[in-house]
Write a protein that holds these residues in place. Structure first.
Motif, short mmCIF file in Angstrom:
data_model
loop_
_atom_site.label_atom_id
_atom_site.label_comp_id
_atom_site.label_asym_id
_atom_site.label_seq_id
_atom_site.Cartn_x
_atom_site.Cartn_y
_atom_site.Cartn_z
N LYS A 46 0.84 -1.20 0.00
CA LYS A 46 0.00 0.00 0.00
C LYS A 46 0.87 1.25 0.00
CE LYS A 46 -3.75 -2.38 2.34
NZ LYS A 46 -4.66 -2.37 3.49
N ASN A 62 -3.56 3.24 0.11
CA ASN A 62 -4.08 2.90 -1.22
C ASN A 62 -3.31 1.71 -1.78
OD1 ASN A 62 -4.19 6.11 -0.93
ND2 ASN A 62 -6.01 5.32 -1.94
N ARG A 63 -4.04 0.79 -2.39
CA ARG A 63 -3.46 -0.47 -2.85
C ARG A 63 -2.57 -0.31 -4.07
NH1 ARG A 63 -5.51 -5.10 -0.76
NH2 ARG A 63 -7.19 -4.77 0.70
N ARG A 97 -4.34 -1.36 -10.01
CA ARG A 97 -5.05 -1.89 -8.85
C ARG A 97 -5.92 -0.85 -8.17
NH1 ARG A 97 -4.77 -6.96 -10.42
NH2 ARG A 97 -2.63 -7.64 -10.61
N GLU A 98 -5.49 0.42 -8.19
CA GLU A 98 -6.28 1.46 -7.54
C GLU A 98 -5.86 2.82 -8.11
OE1 GLU A 98 -7.56 3.06 -3.10
OE2 GLU A 98 -6.56 1.13 -3.28
N TRP A 100 -6.25 7.07 -7.00
CA TRP A 100 -6.62 8.03 -5.97
C TRP A 100 -6.11 9.41 -6.38
CZ3 TRP A 100 -3.00 4.28 -5.59
CH2 TRP A 100 -1.70 4.64 -5.28
#
Length: 137
Positions: A46, A62-63, A97-98, A100
């Motif tokens: 993360k 966040n991943r 994966r993510e 933000w």
């Protein structure tokens, strides 16, 4: 210092898949850092980052990978965190994966960069790290 520049931080990681809080890359101070990548609560990697040094307002857990390092604890995994403007992206194995957001410049860091640990995470990484690249545009 990366400031508000676009960047890519990437590396290959081979992990034991620990759910303990373990530092992968970050800085030596014990407070809120410019950025760090670590495991915490799951065996996913993360991202945390700050633009003021007092809270994780540029990313907070966040991943970068899925849980259990994509099920690849015994294999090498390519991971990356990319900043493009105010958008941040976590990648592993070539898959996003993510996503933000965070605005402003990452805070100025007045401590040494650490690889395999960070100053505010008590446990060191228990795997392998190779081919680290930090590219600032």
């Amino acid at each position: 210092q990366m400031g508000s520049s676009d960047f890519t931080i990437e590396m290959f990681v081979k992990s034991v898949g620990s759910t303990d809080h373990r530092g992968i890359i970050g800085f030596s101070d014990s407070g809120i850092q410019q950025y760090q990548i670590a495991t915490h609560g799951t065996s996913a990697l993360k991202w945390w980052a700050s633009n003021d040094g007092s809270n994780w307002n540029m990313g907070s857990g966040n991943r970068v990978t899925l849980d259990n390092m994509d099920g690849q604890n015994s294999n090498w995994n390519h991971i990356a965190v990319v900043r493009n403007g105010n958008n941040f992206y976590g990648y592993s194995g070539g898959h996003r994966r993510e996503t933000w957001t965070g605005s402003g410049a990452l805070n100025d860091e007045n401590s040494d960069l650490r690889i395999g640990s960070t100053g505010n995470v008590n446990n060191t990484h228990q795997g392998y790290i190779d081919q680290i690249r930090i590219f600032v545009i």
